[in-house]
Each structure stands twice: as structure tokens, then as C-alpha cells.
Design an enzyme around this catalytic site. Structure first.
Site, short mmCIF file in Angstrom:
data_model
loop_
_atom_site.label_atom_id
_atom_site.label_comp_id
_atom_site.label_asym_id
_atom_site.label_seq_id
_atom_site.Cartn_x
_atom_site.Cartn_y
_atom_site.Cartn_z
N CYS A 124 -88.79 35.89 -40.08
CA CYS A 124 -88.46 37.16 -40.73
C CYS A 124 -89.00 37.29 -42.15
O CYS A 124 -89.76 38.21 -42.46
CB CYS A 124 -86.94 37.36 -40.74
SG CYS A 124 -86.17 37.32 -39.12
N HIS A 130 -84.11 41.10 -46.70
CA HIS A 130 -84.41 39.67 -46.54
C HIS A 130 -85.59 39.22 -47.39
O HIS A 130 -86.37 38.34 -47.00
CB HIS A 130 -84.65 39.34 -45.06
CG HIS A 130 -84.27 37.92 -44.73
ND1 HIS A 130 -84.51 37.35 -43.49
CD2 HIS A 130 -83.67 36.95 -45.47
CE1 HIS A 130 -84.07 36.11 -43.48
NE2 HIS A 130 -83.56 35.83 -44.67
#
Length: 546
Positions: free
Chosen positions: A43, A104
Site C-alpha cells: 500500500c 497511508h
């Protein structure tokens, strides 16, 4: 952008058992790419490359070993302030720029409110969402995921130390050991303090990592996961309505279909593939509602719409009821694997009625990094000239003015390690893939690293190939039949040509501060975003039940 979605989970990419009518319709009305590739198989680094058009290691958003993604909201690592995102360029061009969903990419650097890595410091003028990511820790009863190996070791050390103290106490009671009770109690106190010192952070993972923010403010801590998808959908539709009379960029970064697969009751038990399938079908419904909002406000024909995933499906995600990760179709490997196609092939669907031809399918190699120059060109901006931009604009390819992708070579990394490289030999139409390292699957004969979370990038968990493995993806997209000098007369010439491109690529690399170093990755209490009283941070959005 979906999270952890396998390319084989969508009807338009060959799935006949999951219902994804809205995404499939998007593909019918636009252009579908079959060789769209993430620049990283996890990610944080993948999204860094997507936002900046650059390999993540160029900004320090990759790791040599160990941590390969950000672990805490209260770490100091993140997307550096000197990196330029496509949102920043469009913001400078007068666009409203919004991010709704997962970030993130870090939050703070030196203090709780400096927000140096925050979306609003990277070109977005509105943010509603989760600065971290979903992990098992946010759902009671599931095995821990954040820094799980370290937690396991610390728990083991605590148990061993406690057993040692207990043994000494028993020996003292039975007269076998000559030691004072004061010494026994002191040792027990040290063991207890050791346990408290590490559990004080890991025991609060759910409260500290799973938060919702609106702009710079924490508005829900911890998140009520069952409500989050609805909140984000309403925010996306509201953003479209507020900005329908001006140019805008909206990045909807979905939490679906990352474990723990939080799914509303409306979709539970409705698919043929358990909880994962339910989550995929709910994701498709969310996408459909956003597309419907564009149409309701008369924006469908004026909007360049794009759908993708950050990397391949998570094969190792399982529980006692079966698979919790996605399906990568015919492609080998999955999330965490930087070389095998299953870890990096992702959906790539573009729609712009009247500008892009409907129903077109393109088999040329492209990258998530291409979105940066594509969006910058469409927004009338200019890419920075003081750094390497690895992406190439997709506009000519999507419109059909160029027959071939601008990429002759693409380089596939796992962490900071080059695992593979591909060569698109445009004259012959052949697509070569050279593997320098591959993960060792566990157990042998399977297609993943079961029991490890994701496969490692280096060390004992990988096999280094000398000579390298060679595949012809134009004839063997599943990477099932490695070629050899006896079966491919051009073996040595192809490997040599790709090796020259790798050396030329490596000359563009330069050292940068590592964002995933231990000092950047660990939890720091003074950086923890918090509403209410630290450390018992707690708040709920207005209108939510307490």
C-alpha cells in the site's frame, strides 16, 4: 482506487461469479487496460508512486529490509514535503482538490500538529478519511497485524522472564535457592514494567491507529468501522455537489477490499465468495453511487474518470472459514510480490465520454505512475523538471493517437530490491520479462507465503537467479514456462538487452533519507493524533450515537 483488489475479481477482467456491474459498465463506456501495473506491491509505496509519478524509493518510501509500509499514525515517516503530487499541480492550476478515504502516507514529523505529511500539505485542500489503513487490529477477535512479529517476540520474552521469576519463587519457597524475597519481588516488578512498557502502545492500536479526520481535525477515534463506508460515500457525493460548477480533482481512496473486510448488513452473505466477495460487491455499489452522482449533476461527459487498485490481491489473507484475499486471475503471485504479475497487475479503466473511445481495450504495458503526468497534462500544468519522473502521459495512448505505450522498459521492485524487469519489444510485439529474484513460496508448491503475512523481498526467503529467469508474457502471461537457451534462441540477447536497460536505470538513482527506518517507523507518543484526553483519546462524529 480500491485497496488490495485482485484484477481477477472484476467481471470486465474475466470474473463470472462476482457481480461488479457498475465497474463493468465503466469499462464498457471507456477504455480498459490489460497491462496496468503497480510500481510496488504494498500500500504505502504503491500510493507514493501513484501520487508522484516516481518510484517510491526515490522519495525514501521503500525499505531495505523489515518494515515495508507505515505502521503507526504516530510514526515520523511519510511522504516528504519536497515531493510533488498531481494534486499539488492541479491545485496550482485553480482546481479544487479533495481526498476522501485512505491516505497511508504519514501524518506528523516533529509534533502532534505539524501535519508535515498530511494530505493538506501535499496539494489537497480537503481531506476526509483515514490517515492510516485498515488492519486486523481494528476488529476484536482477529489476530494482531501491526508489527505482529515484534509483538510476538516481546510476548515470548515476557513469558520467559515471568517463568524465570516464578521458578525462582518456587525454589525460594522450597528452600532450593538462597535469595531474598525482596530480590524476587524486584525481578517480578521489572518483568511487569517490561510488559507494561510495550503493551502500553500495542494494546491501544485500535484507539490510536483507526481514526477519522476532516482536514486537520480528528473527528472520530476510534472509528466505528460499520459506519465508515457510508460516511465516505456521503462525503464523496457532497464534494461533487459542492464543486460541480468549478474544475475539481477528487481522489476517492476506498477502504474496500482490505482485511478485515468490514461489510454492511445489506451485502453480507449475498455473494458466492464469502466475506471477501460480499466486500467486493459492496465496493462496486459504492463506485456506482459515485458515478450516479456525476450523472445526476450533469458531469458525466465533462469528467475524466479512472478506476484502479493499489496492487494485487492478498493471497495469504485467510481465516478458519477460507480465503479473505482477492483473486489475481491467471497471474502468478499476489500482494507483497514485486516481480510476479499477480502482485502488480491491477485494473486500469478510464472513461471520458466523447473524448475517449467507448469499449476500447489496450494491451500495452502501463503504470500507476503514468497517472501523475496524465492528470497534470489534462489539468494544464507542468511536471517538475528538477527530478526524475518515471511515469509517462497516457493521453495519446488512450485517445488512440499513439499505438504503443511510451514505456519500452519497466522495472519491478520489492522494497529496494529489483526483482524483475520487462521489455516491450515494439517492433516484434513480444513482451519479455526477466526475473532476478523470486520469493520462496511456503509450503513448497503453493503460490504464496502462507504463515508470513506477505512474502519477503530479500534474505533467505528469496531465490536469486543466475542466470535470470526469462518469460515471454505475450505468449505466457501466467509465467508458467521459463525459457532457456535451448527453447528460445534469443535468450542471451534478450537477457543482455534488459541488463543494459537495468544498468542505465540504476544510474538515475540517488540516495535519499529513508522514511521506513526504525527511528521513523516506531510509535512516538508526542506525534499521536488525538481527540479528547491523551492517552485515552476518544470522540464521535456529530450525529453518531455515543
Amino acid at each position: 482506487m480500491a485497496d488490495d483488489l485482485g484484477i481477477g475479481d472484476l467481471g470486465c477482467y474475466g470474473n463470472h461469479t462476482l457481480r461488479t456491474p457498475n465497474i463493468d459498465q465503466l469499462a464498457k463506456e471507456g477504455v480498459r487496460l490489460t497491462q496496468h501495473l503497480a510500481a510496488a506491491p504494498l500500500c504505502t509505496p504503491s500510493r507514493s508512486s501513484f501520487l508522484t509519478g516516481r518510484h517510491s524509493f526515490r522519495s525514501g518510501m521503500e525499505a531495505d529490509d523489515g518494515y515495508r509500509a507505515l505502521q503507526w499514525n504516530a510514526g515520523s515517516g511519510g511522504l516528504p514535503t519536497n515531493e510533488t503530487t498531481f494534486a499539488r499541480v492541479l491545485q496550482q492550476q485553480g482546481y479544487a482538490t479533495g481526498l476522501i478515504g485512505k491516505w497511508h502516507q504519514g501524518v506528523n514529523c516533529e509534533s502532534r500538529n505539524d501535519h508535515c505529511h498530511h494530505p493538506l500539505n501535499h496539494g489537497f485542500d480537503y481531506f476526509y478519511g483515514m490517515p492510516f489503513t485498515l488492519v486486523n487490529d481494528c476488529q476484536p477477535g482477529r489476530p494482531p497485524e501491526v508489527d505482529a512479529m515484534t509483538r510476538s517476540r516481546l510476548w515470548h520474552y515476557t513469558q520467559m522472564a515471568a517463568l524465570g521469576v516464578l521458578t525462582v519463587a518456587v525454589g525460594k519457597t522450597c528452600g532450593f535457592i538462597s535469595v531474598s524475597w525482596k530480590g524476587v519481588l524486584g525481578a517480578a516488578s521489572l518483568v511487569f514494567l517490561f510488559f507494561v512498557s510495550w503493551y502500553a502502545s500495542f494494546g491501544f492500536v485500535c484507539r490510536w491507529n483507526f481514526i477519522l479526520m476532516r482536514d486537520h481535525d480528528v473527528i472520530e477515534q476510534p472509528m466505528v468501522l460499520e459506519r465508515t463506508a457510508g460516511h465516505m460515500l456521503r462525503e464523496a457525493i457532497s464534494y461533487i455537489e459542492r464543486n460541480k460548477h468549478r474544475p475539481f480533482l477528487l481522489f476517492v481512496s476506498l477502504l474496500h477490499v482490505h482485511i478485515p473486510l468490514v461489510t454492511t448488513k445489506r451485502f453480507l452473505g449475498k455473494s458466492q465468495h464469502g466475506l471477501y466477495g460480499d466486500n467486493v460487491e459492496e465496493m462496486d455499489w459504492l463506485v456506482g453511487e459515485i458515478l450516479k452522482a456525476l450523472e445526476v449533476h450533469g458531469l458525466k461527459n465533462k469528467t475524466f474518470t479512472y478506476f484502479t487498485s493499489d496492487h494485487g490481491g492478498h493471497l495469504e489473507a485467510r481465516d478458519g472459514h477460507g480465503q479473505l484475499g482477492g483473486w489475481n486471475g491467471i497471474f502468478r503471485g499476489g500482494k507483497g510480490m514485486g516481480g510476479w504479475e499477480g502482485g502488480i497487475r491491477v485494473p486500469g479503466i478510464f472513461r471520458w465520454p466523447g473524448v475517449l473511445p467507448a469499449g476500447r481495450v489496450i494491451h500495452e504495458p502501463t503504470s500507476l505512475m503514468d497517472i501523475f503526468p496524465t492528470v497534470v497534462q489534462l489539468g494544464g500544468g507542468h511536471a517538475p523538471q528538477d527530478r526524475v519522473i518515471d511515469g509517462r502521459s497516457l493521453v495519446p495512448l488512450l485517445q488512440g493517437t499513439d499505438e504503443h505505450s511510451a514505456h519500452e522498459f519497466l522495472f519491478h521492485y520489492c522494497g529496494k530490491y529489483l526483482h524483475a524487469a520487462r521489455w516491450h519489444e515494439k517492433d516484434s510485439g513480444r513482451l519479455w520479462k526477466v526475473h532476478y529474484m523470486t520469493p520462496q513460496f511456503h509450503p513448497k508448491g503453493t503460490g504464496a507465503c502462507y504463515g508470513r503475512g506477505v512474502c519477503p523481498c530479500s534474505g533467505d526467503g528469496v531465490t536469486q537467479h543466475s542466470p535470470p529467469l526469462l518469460f515471454d508474457l505475450s505468449r505466457d502471461p501466467s509465467e508458467a514456462r521459463p525459457l532457456a537457451p535451448g527453447s528460445e534462441p534469443r535468450y542471451h540477447a534478450v537477457v543482455s538487452r534488459v541488463g543494459e536497460a537495468v544498468e542505465q536505470h540504476r544510474r538515475t538513482l540517488s540516495p535519499v533519507p529513508p522514511q521506513f527506518s526504525l527511528s521513523n517507523i516506531i510509535w512516538k507518543p508526542w506525534l499521536q493524533p488525538c481527540c479528547g484526553t491523551f492517552p485515552l483519546c476518544a470522540c464521535r462524529q456529530d450525529g453518531d450515537p455515543q
